[in-house]
Write a protein that holds these residues in place. Structure first.
Motif, PDB file in Angstrom:
ATOM      1  N   GLN A 150      15.460 -25.960  34.216  1.00  0.00           N
ATOM      2  CA  GLN A 150      16.000 -25.653  35.641  1.00  0.00           C
ATOM      3  C   GLN A 150      17.446 -26.171  35.921  1.00  0.00           C
ATOM      4  N   GLU A 151      17.791 -27.629  35.315  1.00  0.00           N
ATOM      5  CA  GLU A 151      19.076 -28.226  35.623  1.00  0.00           C
ATOM      6  C   GLU A 151      19.783 -27.299  34.829  1.00  0.00           C
ATOM      7  N   LYS A 152      19.617 -26.920  33.461  1.00  0.00           N
ATOM      8  CA  LYS A 152      20.558 -26.133  32.717  1.00  0.00           C
ATOM      9  C   LYS A 152      20.681 -25.162  33.484  1.00  0.00           C
ATOM     10  N   ALA A 153      19.681 -24.319  34.041  1.00  0.00           N
ATOM     11  CA  ALA A 153      20.195 -22.882  34.660  1.00  0.00           C
ATOM     12  C   ALA A 153      21.066 -23.168  35.970  1.00  0.00           C
ATOM     13  N   THR A 154      20.864 -24.282  36.819  1.00  0.00           N
ATOM     14  CA  THR A 154      21.709 -24.770  37.706  1.00  0.00           C
ATOM     15  C   THR A 154      23.180 -24.667  37.471  1.00  0.00           C
ATOM     16  N   ALA A 155      23.345 -25.643  36.250  1.00  0.00           N
ATOM     17  CA  ALA A 155      24.778 -25.758  35.645  1.00  0.00           C
ATOM     18  C   ALA A 155      25.472 -24.501  35.411  1.00  0.00           C
ATOM     19  N   ILE A 156      24.694 -23.729  34.631  1.00  0.00           N
ATOM     20  CA  ILE A 156      25.176 -22.082  34.358  1.00  0.00           C
ATOM     21  C   ILE A 156      25.503 -21.374  35.474  1.00  0.00           C
ATOM     22  N   HIS A 157      24.630 -21.354  36.381  1.00  0.00           N
ATOM     23  CA  HIS A 157      24.787 -20.694  37.799  1.00  0.00           C
ATOM     24  C   HIS A 157      26.274 -21.097  38.446  1.00  0.00           C
ATOM     25  N   SER A 158      26.293 -22.525  38.508  1.00  0.00           N
ATOM     26  CA  SER A 158      27.387 -23.106  38.922  1.00  0.00           C
ATOM     27  C   SER A 158      28.807 -22.611  38.346  1.00  0.00           C
ATOM     28  N   LEU A 159      28.827 -22.733  37.105  1.00  0.00           N
ATOM     29  CA  LEU A 159      29.965 -22.292  36.222  1.00  0.00           C
ATOM     30  C   LEU A 159      30.295 -20.805  36.271  1.00  0.00           C
ATOM     31  N   ALA A 160      29.088 -20.020  36.556  1.00  0.00           N
ATOM     32  CA  ALA A 160      29.265 -18.636  36.483  1.00  0.00           C
ATOM     33  C   ALA A 160      29.808 -18.010  37.991  1.00  0.00           C
ATOM     34  N   GLN A 161      30.027 -18.934  38.999  1.00  0.00           N
ATOM     35  CA  GLN A 161      30.663 -18.340  40.071  1.00  0.00           C
ATOM     36  C   GLN A 161      31.971 -17.847  39.899  1.00  0.00           C
ATOM     37  N   ASP A 162      32.531 -18.356  38.754  1.00  0.00           N
ATOM     38  CA  ASP A 162      33.793 -17.699  38.144  1.00  0.00           C
ATOM     39  C   ASP A 162      33.548 -16.164  37.493  1.00  0.00           C
ATOM     40  N   GLU A 163      34.118 -15.292  38.040  1.00  0.00           N
ATOM     41  CA  GLU A 163      33.765 -13.989  37.552  1.00  0.00           C
ATOM     42  C   GLU A 163      33.893 -13.919  36.074  1.00  0.00           C
ATOM     43  N   GLU A 164      35.165 -14.663  35.579  1.00  0.00           N
ATOM     44  CA  GLU A 164      35.495 -14.460  34.119  1.00  0.00           C
ATOM     45  C   GLU A 164      34.402 -15.083  33.378  1.00  0.00           C
ATOM     46  N   VAL A 165      34.081 -16.178  33.856  1.00  0.00           N
ATOM     47  CA  VAL A 165      32.849 -17.124  33.113  1.00  0.00           C
ATOM     48  C   VAL A 165      31.687 -16.236  33.102  1.00  0.00           C
ATOM     49  N   ALA A 166      31.349 -15.644  34.382  1.00  0.00           N
ATOM     50  CA  ALA A 166      30.010 -14.971  34.458  1.00  0.00           C
ATOM     51  C   ALA A 166      30.063 -13.876  33.359  1.00  0.00           C
ATOM     52  N   ALA A 167      31.168 -13.030  33.251  1.00  0.00           N
ATOM     53  CA  ALA A 167      31.095 -12.031  32.397  1.00  0.00           C
ATOM     54  C   ALA A 167      31.052 -12.393  30.764  1.00  0.00           C
ATOM     55  N   ALA A 168      31.780 -13.592  30.659  1.00  0.00           N
ATOM     56  CA  ALA A 168      31.699 -13.834  29.155  1.00  0.00           C
ATOM     57  C   ALA A 168      30.190 -14.480  28.811  1.00  0.00           C
ATOM     58  N   VAL A 169      29.685 -15.234  29.880  1.00  0.00           N
ATOM     59  CA  VAL A 169      28.310 -15.777  29.499  1.00  0.00           C
ATOM     60  C   VAL A 169      27.347 -14.555  29.299  1.00  0.00           C
ATOM     61  N   THR A 170      27.493 -13.617  30.354  1.00  0.00           N
ATOM     62  CA  THR A 170      26.463 -12.401  30.228  1.00  0.00           C
ATOM     63  C   THR A 170      26.634 -11.826  28.873  1.00  0.00           C
ATOM     64  N   THR A 171      28.108 -11.497  28.472  1.00  0.00           N
ATOM     65  CA  THR A 171      27.989 -10.782  26.940  1.00  0.00           C
ATOM     66  C   THR A 171      27.400 -11.761  25.966  1.00  0.00           C
ATOM     67  N   PRO A 177      19.137 -11.624  20.782  1.00  0.00           N
ATOM     68  CA  PRO A 177      17.715 -10.847  20.848  1.00  0.00           C
ATOM     69  C   PRO A 177      16.951 -11.896  21.226  1.00  0.00           C
ATOM     70  N   GLN A 178      17.043 -13.087  20.577  1.00  0.00           N
ATOM     71  CA  GLN A 178      15.865 -13.982  21.178  1.00  0.00           C
ATOM     72  C   GLN A 178      15.820 -14.236  22.553  1.00  0.00           C
ATOM     73  N   VAL A 179      17.037 -14.215  23.370  1.00  0.00           N
ATOM     74  CA  VAL A 179      17.231 -14.499  24.682  1.00  0.00           C
ATOM     75  C   VAL A 179      16.656 -13.182  25.413  1.00  0.00           C
ATOM     76  N   ALA A 180      17.043 -12.020  25.124  1.00  0.00           N
ATOM     77  CA  ALA A 180      16.713 -10.812  25.669  1.00  0.00           C
ATOM     78  C   ALA A 180      15.249 -10.514  25.658  1.00  0.00           C
ATOM     79  N   ALA A 181      14.565 -11.151  24.409  1.00  0.00           N
ATOM     80  CA  ALA A 181      13.056 -10.892  24.419  1.00  0.00           C
ATOM     81  C   ALA A 181      12.386 -11.666  25.572  1.00  0.00           C
ATOM     82  N   LYS A 182      12.924 -12.763  26.000  1.00  0.00           N
ATOM     83  CA  LYS A 182      12.165 -13.557  26.882  1.00  0.00           C
ATOM     84  C   LYS A 182      12.468 -13.099  28.431  1.00  0.00           C
ATOM     85  N   GLU A 194      22.322  -1.969  37.006  1.00  0.00           N
ATOM     86  CA  GLU A 194      23.520  -2.463  37.561  1.00  0.00           C
ATOM     87  C   GLU A 194      24.650  -2.028  36.603  1.00  0.00           C
ATOM     88  N   PHE A 195      24.568  -2.066  35.348  1.00  0.00           N
ATOM     89  CA  PHE A 195      25.565  -1.844  34.460  1.00  0.00           C
ATOM     90  C   PHE A 195      25.926  -0.155  34.370  1.00  0.00           C
TER      91      PHE A 195
END
Length: 272
Positions: A150-171, A177-182, A194-195
């Protein structure tokens, strides 16, 4: 293993421990210093309830604190913060030997006085003093070194408030595949929706999906003919594709039979 081989950075373990002992004294002095600044700011401008009487003075709170900040070489924000923290920690409840000023500032967010004063005395498990992350964790604020998912997810959300960071993380995530599978099927559907708001993406995705016989046959079996507008390429593909993925013999096509008991409305008309 000798003490010399157990280095911390460029110093031996014993030298490191000497440095820690020295700096703990420094931090304790800094903590007391910060509280002194806050106490003096409180003396000049005591905390007041919102809407309460201002008192007989020509100076506003802002003006008094701004002058104090200028005269001691600090920012107004720093003076305001030290004043507030000092107001939350009466002298008899401050614990500079086990908690830095930064820790006191974090724990000052605990609203109830009794709970706040008791909390600082309960050290994190297995530790001789508070860390800033432990204090932030105690009050539900973001930590500098996330440990739990949860703390790691919060950190990612905080960084991803920047649209360029969010786009890079999402890509990056979509390439793993191991992430998408979950990810749940429902969330995957939302991502696709959305896409595919972009018409070009939607066209490409639909064409790719409908070239998969298992997907295409299921779609045609459940989609009314009136809703299949613009699907000519996929229908043409289906005219030579069987549900098991094999190709039909040249000249043979599937115009019907996509499912049992399908009425006229589910007839596949080639070339639509």
């Amino acid at each position: 293993m000798t003490d010399e081989s157990e280095k911390v950075g460029s110093v031996s373990q014993s030298r490191y421990e000497q440095i820690v002992a020295e700096l703990r004294d420094v931090v304790e002095q800094q903590t007391r210093g910060q509280f002194t600044i806050g106490d003096r700011a409180l003396e000049i401008e005591p905390m007041r309830q919102r809407g309460g009487p201002v008192g007989e003075t020509e100076w506003t709170v802002e003006e008094s604190l701004a002058r104090l900040a200028d005269d001691i070489g600090l920012s107004v924000a720093t003076v305001k913060t030290t004043r507030w923290v000092a107001s939350r920690w009466p002298k008899e409840h401050r614990q500079p030997k086990i908690a830095s000023y930064t820790v006191h500032r974090s724990l000052a967010n605990i609203e109830d006085d009794a709970e706040r004063f008791a909390a600082v005395l309960v050290l994190p498990e297995g530790k001789p003093r508070w860390t800033t992350d432990d204090a932030n964790r105690r009050v539900g604020q973001q930590v500098e070194t996330p440990v739990t998912p949860q703390e790691k997810a919060t950190a990612i959300h905080s960084l991803a408030q920047d649209e360029e960071v969010a786009a890079a993380v999402t890509t990056d995530f979509l390439k793993r595949p191991q992430v998408a599978a979950k990810v749940s099927a429902e969330d995957k559907v939302r991502v696709v929706e959305e896409f595919t708001r972009d018409e070009t993406v939607a066209t490409t995705a639909a064409t790719t999906l409908l070239r998969r016989p298992d997907v295409a046959f299921a779609w045609f079996a459940t989609t009314p003919r009136s809703s299949r507008c613009g699907c000519g390429p996929a229908i043409a593909y289906l005219s030579t594709a069987r549900a098991d993925g094999s190709k039909a013999p040249s000249g043979q096509s599937h115009g019907r039979g996509l499912g049992p008991d399908r009425g006229p409305d589910h007839e596949v008309v080639l070339g639509l």
